[in-house]
Design a protein around this motif. Structure first.
Motif: not given
Length: 389
Positions: A118-146
């Protein structure tokens, strides 16, 4: 640009304080993301999966897509260390003692197959309980592959990845939500975290765009099902459980896997309004009250409405450009914990459907069996073609 993109969602940067006991969610940071009322395309109950990950030393990649929020047990340790309910990689290191730090571009990744393309309108990257061990940054990419590609095919040079979320700082112990400009139809996502760390859950909210060729081959199918492009436009009550549960795959296995309203103390009734995959001819329907015993709805009716409509699935307005509601199942007594089946005396054409329950209570599933009209097939083919590029 749709309304949910007009106001960027809050971003929670920075670490959280160490866990100090008590309710681990007491200092959790989140917000009301408008796009979160859309379908979670990465829901495991729709068939989503994590195809591969660069590393999952501390916690398995499959946790990313589990339904429900992450659970934290401060006393749970394994032979590798603290056991976390999420995806967690080992700490990255530099090449030598003189340069022990990760490089700027070092990162870990996970490949996600969407349960429903489908068509993406929003993402939530949830780091619940990762306090001192979460990533500094994230990225998200999409592809369409049959088809059903494996990791090697997805990582090959022949696949084009489109950036949905550029490298962006995220905070620990927070639901980091980001609106995504609507664009192409995607089948797979690549989630990257820089340079390493842990993410509890990934939610991918958008609009399902099914494959018209598949639905045409099926002929008769459930025209309101989430996996086929149906969606909830609005509902009178969301107190105990979301109305979208009523069009999920499979039968309900627990009471909270359906839709249940609060107890009414007036003379009104409750309802859900749906948008179908496209204009369809409905010939039979099911109303299931599985697992709802002392709290199932007493009676229910089903109506359809035809027309182009302009609803977005997040408002309370009636569909514009649609005709009057036409009842196809009159008010009918429901039994608790029972699947009720009805064959319509004549096919009913509609683009929208509404189930009304009297006076309150719940149903677990609604199924509307039929096939697309010529107009509906053409509209769905256009939707599939335009987002797909």
């Amino acid at each position: 640009m749709t309304a949910q993109h007009a106001h960027p969602a809050p971003r929670f940067t920075g670490a959280a304080r160490p866990y100090g006991g008590g309710d681990p969610y007491a200092d959790y940071r989140t917000a009301d993301f408008p796009f979160a009322r859309l379908t979670d395309l990465a829901d495991r109950r729709l068939g989503a999966g994590v195809v591969a990950a660069a590393d999952e030393f501390f916690a398995e990649r499959e946790n990313l897509l589990l339904p429900g929020r992450a659970v934290f047990d401060p006393e749970h340790f394994g032979h590798k260390g603290k056991v976390m309910d999420g995806w967690e990689t080992r700490r990255r290191r530099g090449p030598s003692a003189g340069d022990p730090w990760p490089a700027q571009e070092d990162h870990d990744w996970a490949l996600i197959r969407l349960g429903a393309p489908g068509v993406v309108h929003g993402v939530v990257v949830d780091t619940a309980h990762f306090r001192g061990n979460h990533p500094r940054a994230v990225s998200v990419e999409g592809a369409s592959v049959p088809g059903t590609p494996g990791p090697e095919e997805l990582l090959s040079d022949g696949v084009t990845w489109t950036t949905l979320l550029p490298r962006t700082p995220v905070g620990g112990h927070a639901a980091n939500g980001f609106a995504v400009p609507a664009g192409r139809r995607f089948t797979h996502l690549r989630l990257s975290q820089y340079p390493d760390g842990g993410i509890a859950r990934l939610r991918v909210y958008g609009e399902v765009v099914p494959d018209p060729a598949w639905l045409e081959a099926l002929g008769t199918f459930d025209v309101v099902a989430l996996e086929n492009g149906g969606r909830v436009e609005d509902a009178s009550d969301r107190f105990y459980s979301p109305p979208a549960n009523t069009i999920r795959p499979g039968r309900s296995q627990r009471m909270d896997d359906g839709w249940e309203t609060r107890r009414r103390r007036d003379r009104g009734h409750d309802w859900i309004r749906y948008r179908l995959a496209a204009q369809a001819e409905i010939r039979a329907l099911e109303i299931d009250t599985a697992c709802l015993k002392g709290n199932s709805a007493g009676w229910a009716s089903v109506s359809v409405r035809d027309g182009a409509g302009t609803g977005t699935g997040t408002g309370t307005d009636e569909p514009e450009g649609a005709g009057d509601w036409r009842e196809i199942l009159p008010r009918t007594r429901l039994q608790p914990d029972t699947n009720h089946r009805f064959v319509l005396p004549a096919p009913a054409v509609g683009t929208y459907a509404r189930v009304d329950v009297f006076p309150d209570g719940g149903i677990s599933r609604l199924r509307l069996f039929g096939s697309l009209t010529g107009q509906g097939s053409a509209a769905l083919a256009a939707r599939h073609r335009e987002p797909g590029g």
